[in-house]
Write an enzyme that holds these catalytic residues in place. Sequence first.
Site, PDB file in Angstrom:
ATOM      1  N   GLU A 277      12.728   2.431  13.827  1.00  0.00           N
ATOM      2  CA  GLU A 277      11.919   3.291  13.560  1.00  0.00           C
ATOM      3  C   GLU A 277      10.606   3.472  14.498  1.00  0.00           C
ATOM      4  O   GLU A 277      10.426   2.867  15.687  1.00  0.00           O
ATOM      5  CB  GLU A 277      11.299   3.372  12.105  1.00  0.00           C
ATOM      6  CG  GLU A 277      10.967   1.825  11.893  1.00  0.00           C
ATOM      7  CD  GLU A 277      10.323   1.685  10.162  1.00  0.00           C
ATOM      8  OE1 GLU A 277      10.113   2.609   9.612  1.00  0.00           O
ATOM      9  OE2 GLU A 277      10.323   0.632   9.819  1.00  0.00           O
TER      10      GLU A 277
ATOM     11  N   TYR B 236       1.036  -1.414  -0.020  1.00  0.00           N
ATOM     12  CA  TYR B 236      -0.118   0.054  -0.160  1.00  0.00           C
ATOM     13  C   TYR B 236       0.822   1.099   0.055  1.00  0.00           C
ATOM     14  O   TYR B 236       2.052   1.174   0.219  1.00  0.00           O
ATOM     15  CB  TYR B 236      -1.001   0.124   1.171  1.00  0.00           C
ATOM     16  CG  TYR B 236      -0.290   0.306   2.579  1.00  0.00           C
ATOM     17  CD1 TYR B 236       0.479  -0.827   3.025  1.00  0.00           C
ATOM     18  CD2 TYR B 236      -0.348   1.586   3.201  1.00  0.00           C
ATOM     19  CE1 TYR B 236       1.058  -0.357   4.417  1.00  0.00           C
ATOM     20  CE2 TYR B 236       0.260   1.953   4.278  1.00  0.00           C
ATOM     21  CZ  TYR B 236       0.847   0.931   5.110  1.00  0.00           C
ATOM     22  OH  TYR B 236       1.586   1.137   6.048  1.00  0.00           O
TER      23      TYR B 236
ATOM     24  N   LYS C  81       6.270  -1.878   1.820  1.00  0.00           N
ATOM     25  CA  LYS C  81       5.356  -1.522   2.511  1.00  0.00           C
ATOM     26  C   LYS C  81       4.274  -2.217   2.742  1.00  0.00           C
ATOM     27  O   LYS C  81       3.426  -2.237   1.524  1.00  0.00           O
ATOM     28  CB  LYS C  81       4.980   0.070   1.821  1.00  0.00           C
ATOM     29  CG  LYS C  81       4.216   0.904   2.738  1.00  0.00           C
ATOM     30  CD  LYS C  81       4.361   2.329   2.395  1.00  0.00           C
ATOM     31  CE  LYS C  81       3.228   3.235   3.137  1.00  0.00           C
ATOM     32  NZ  LYS C  81       3.378   3.265   4.840  1.00  0.00           N
TER      33      LYS C  81
ATOM     34  N   LEU D 264      11.273   1.175   6.856  1.00  0.00           N
ATOM     35  CA  LEU D 264      10.692   1.582   5.618  1.00  0.00           C
ATOM     36  C   LEU D 264      11.166   2.933   5.313  1.00  0.00           C
ATOM     37  O   LEU D 264      11.626   3.827   5.970  1.00  0.00           O
ATOM     38  CB  LEU D 264       9.231   1.946   6.113  1.00  0.00           C
ATOM     39  CG  LEU D 264       8.503   2.295   4.619  1.00  0.00           C
ATOM     40  CD1 LEU D 264       8.319   1.320   3.776  1.00  0.00           C
ATOM     41  CD2 LEU D 264       7.338   3.250   4.991  1.00  0.00           C
TER      42      LEU D 264
END
Length: 292
Positions: A182, A35, A150, A206
């Site tokens: 993260e 996505y 993702k 990411l």
Amino acid sequence: MSVYPVVLSQTTFTHRDNLTYPFEERGLQFGDGIYEVIRVYNGRCYLLHEHIDRLFRSADAIKLALPFSKQDIIHLLQELLEKNDMANDGIIYLQATRGSARRTHAFPKGDVQANVYAYVQDLPRNLENLTNGVCAITYPDVRWEYCYIKSLNLLPNVLAKQAASEKGCYEAILHKDGEVTECSSANVFMVKSGKIYTFPATKRILHGCVRMRVKAFSQELSIPFIENSFTLEDISHADEIFLSSTTSEIMPVIRVDQTQIGDGSPGPITRKLQKAYEQDANITEKTIEQLS
Ligand code: PDD
């Protein structure tokens, strides 16, 4: 609200009330899909090409054939904004899965097309948080090794964000054995002695589109940008902590667990980056500078 989502696989626009989705669907049953979330300011996409490039990188990584060129998708998203008379601040959510087929783990055989859809949603900027800063918790990073994709598999992220929410916090800063990677839905940065530190863009995080811009802004502002990981211990001595993401922009963090960061208000380097972000995104009204 998105009245007309677009089912990109069929290049059709369907009113949301008429939209149906099969229950034997690879995204629903296996999280077998990818996505993107794209920011829209005043009806115009920000960092659109960066998001579409990442979408294709994610698709390659999971061996998913997208039935479109990058240019096709860009045109369809523009049409989506027009069809919905989108003139506000919002987001586009875009999802692509390995299609609808009888449930079996291996890729479906035969001519099964990817299911691709997108819709728009209003989302005003969170000016209060951007101005005052937010708090975060720390939380173990129990995700897999391919966080650069993702992917729709977001259960660890959901559990981490929920843990933050239950503590009245905005985000969960993830760490593996004390090394900060993260957040549940953002990248994270530490400022110490005038330098910015963040986890390197390996497969373990990411590669955020806003992270990429933070790097460029830092270079333009001559602020050293060091892609080395930092630890939970480092956070307790940090001058500033901030997050970056499509929906969070550049978000100051003023408390992590019980530790106040700096003097407990957004720091000067975070503010400079927020200003650079607003200029880059062509935001001229109600800027953080005007409000803070
Ligand atoms: N999340 N890291 C993770 C785990 C994320 O989910 C996101 C974005 C980011 C920041 O990426 P970008 O700067 O490209 O938005 C980093 C989106 C907004 C979401 O899932 O809603």
